[in-house]
Design a protein around this motif. Structure first.
Motif, PDB file in Angstrom:
ATOM      1  N   VAL A   1      53.179  65.822  35.761  1.00  0.00           N
ATOM      2  CA  VAL A   1      54.432  66.060  36.484  1.00  0.00           C
ATOM      3  C   VAL A   1      55.441  66.700  35.546  1.00  0.00           C
ATOM      4  O   VAL A   1      55.610  66.261  34.408  1.00  0.00           O
ATOM      5  CB  VAL A   1      55.015  64.739  37.045  1.00  0.00           C
ATOM      6  CG1 VAL A   1      56.370  64.976  37.694  1.00  0.00           C
ATOM      7  CG2 VAL A   1      54.059  64.109  38.047  1.00  0.00           C
TER       8      VAL A   1
ATOM      9  N   VAL B   1      53.834  68.767  40.679  1.00  0.00           N
ATOM     10  CA  VAL B   1      52.892  67.653  40.620  1.00  0.00           C
ATOM     11  C   VAL B   1      51.491  68.231  40.608  1.00  0.00           C
ATOM     12  O   VAL B   1      51.074  68.866  41.585  1.00  0.00           O
ATOM     13  CB  VAL B   1      53.058  66.711  41.837  1.00  0.00           C
ATOM     14  CG1 VAL B   1      52.048  65.567  41.790  1.00  0.00           C
ATOM     15  CG2 VAL B   1      54.478  66.181  41.927  1.00  0.00           C
TER      16      VAL B   1
ATOM     17  N   SER C   1      57.888  57.641  44.129  1.00  0.00           N
ATOM     18  CA  SER C   1      56.817  57.745  45.134  1.00  0.00           C
ATOM     19  C   SER C   1      55.532  58.274  44.508  1.00  0.00           C
ATOM     20  O   SER C   1      54.446  57.784  44.805  1.00  0.00           O
ATOM     21  CB  SER C   1      57.236  58.669  46.288  1.00  0.00           C
ATOM     22  OG  SER C   1      58.161  58.031  47.120  1.00  0.00           O
ATOM     23  N   VAL C   2      55.667  59.270  43.636  1.00  0.00           N
ATOM     24  CA  VAL C   2      54.486  59.852  42.987  1.00  0.00           C
ATOM     25  C   VAL C   2      53.866  58.853  42.013  1.00  0.00           C
ATOM     26  O   VAL C   2      52.678  58.544  42.088  1.00  0.00           O
ATOM     27  CB  VAL C   2      54.836  61.181  42.274  1.00  0.00           C
ATOM     28  CG1 VAL C   2      53.684  61.650  41.405  1.00  0.00           C
ATOM     29  CG2 VAL C   2      55.202  62.243  43.296  1.00  0.00           C
TER      30      VAL C   2
ATOM     31  N   ALA D   1      52.765  58.612  47.231  1.00  0.00           N
ATOM     32  CA  ALA D   1      52.481  60.006  47.602  1.00  0.00           C
ATOM     33  C   ALA D   1      51.000  60.133  47.933  1.00  0.00           C
ATOM     34  O   ALA D   1      50.155  59.459  47.353  1.00  0.00           O
ATOM     35  CB  ALA D   1      52.860  60.941  46.468  1.00  0.00           C
TER      36      ALA D   1
ATOM     37  N   LEU E   1      50.608  67.967  50.310  1.00  0.00           N
ATOM     38  CA  LEU E   1      51.088  66.852  49.512  1.00  0.00           C
ATOM     39  C   LEU E   1      52.271  66.263  50.262  1.00  0.00           C
ATOM     40  O   LEU E   1      53.210  66.981  50.619  1.00  0.00           O
ATOM     41  CB  LEU E   1      51.517  67.336  48.120  1.00  0.00           C
ATOM     42  CG  LEU E   1      52.188  66.300  47.215  1.00  0.00           C
ATOM     43  CD1 LEU E   1      51.237  65.154  46.899  1.00  0.00           C
ATOM     44  CD2 LEU E   1      52.681  66.960  45.941  1.00  0.00           C
TER      45      LEU E   1
ATOM     46  N   VAL F   1      55.210  63.361  50.126  1.00  0.00           N
ATOM     47  CA  VAL F   1      55.930  62.438  49.241  1.00  0.00           C
ATOM     48  C   VAL F   1      57.006  61.733  50.061  1.00  0.00           C
ATOM     49  O   VAL F   1      57.977  62.363  50.474  1.00  0.00           O
ATOM     50  CB  VAL F   1      56.566  63.192  48.045  1.00  0.00           C
ATOM     51  CG1 VAL F   1      57.280  62.213  47.118  1.00  0.00           C
ATOM     52  CG2 VAL F   1      55.514  63.995  47.293  1.00  0.00           C
TER      53      VAL F   1
ATOM     54  N   ARG G   1      43.744  61.126  46.541  1.00  0.00           N
ATOM     55  CA  ARG G   1      44.785  60.674  47.458  1.00  0.00           C
ATOM     56  C   ARG G   1      44.693  61.312  48.833  1.00  0.00           C
ATOM     57  O   ARG G   1      45.620  61.251  49.611  1.00  0.00           O
ATOM     58  CB  ARG G   1      46.155  60.956  46.842  1.00  0.00           C
ATOM     59  CG  ARG G   1      46.530  59.814  45.931  1.00  0.00           C
ATOM     60  CD  ARG G   1      47.197  60.251  44.676  1.00  0.00           C
ATOM     61  NE  ARG G   1      47.276  59.154  43.735  1.00  0.00           N
ATOM     62  CZ  ARG G   1      46.309  58.809  42.891  1.00  0.00           C
ATOM     63  NH1 ARG G   1      45.185  59.471  42.880  1.00  0.00           N
ATOM     64  NH2 ARG G   1      46.439  57.806  42.051  1.00  0.00           N
TER      65      ARG G   1
END
Length: 152
Positions: free
Chosen positions: A72, A86, A105-106, A111, A124, A126, A150
């Motif tokens: 990140v 990210v 969140s990440v 996320a 993605l 978030v 994810r």
């Protein structure tokens, strides 16, 4: 605090918040600063040797890189917004006040990547406070192991 969110009035306040998040998640962080209209990325037309904006202010931009996975980076602009990347996916125009919630969140595992069957694609997602989300298109070729892990 504004609506339960921390207000980050300056780039330096935002950098302090980033350092706190790095401590919270036991991550390394490296920060570099660009100060002056001739140094910041959005003021390239300022001219050689011109350090202040027309209003006399001294723009301050910072770039932070977090260690670990996910990869990140955060570029804080003087215009109260940020570019968060990210795992190679750029998330532009994030309001400076949303940066801490975005990073939590990440790093906190909230996320995720949403897969779509037709047309095929990935985004993605978030989550942010107030039932808001930030969504960014993810090209299949850029699905890193972290992003792939994810997919929902």
């Amino acid at each position: 605090m504004i609506n339960g969110m921390q207000h980050l009035p300056s780039t330096e306040a935002a950098v302090t918040a980033l350092r706190a998040i790095a401590d919270e998640y036991a991550l390394e962080i490296e920060v570099s600063h660009d100060v002056g209209a001739d140094q910041t990325s959005r003021r390239s037309a300022a001219g050689v040797g011109v350090t202040t904006d027309p209003d006399g202010s001294l723009p301050h931009e910072a770039f932070a890189e977090f260690g670990g996975v996910p990869r990140v980076t955060v570029r804080l602009y003087p215009d109260d917004d940020a570019l968060i990347t990210v795992e190679g996916i750029e998330c532009p125009d994030i309001p400076r006040d949303d940066v801490p919630a975005f990073l939590r969140s990440v790093f906190g595992g909230l996320a995720y990547v949403k897969a779509r069957r037709f047309p095929p694609g990935y985004r993605l997602v978030v989550p942010l406070p107030g039932d808001r989300t930030h969504k960014e298109y993810v090209p299949m070729i850029l699905l890193s192991p972290w992003l792939s892990g994810r997919v929902r």
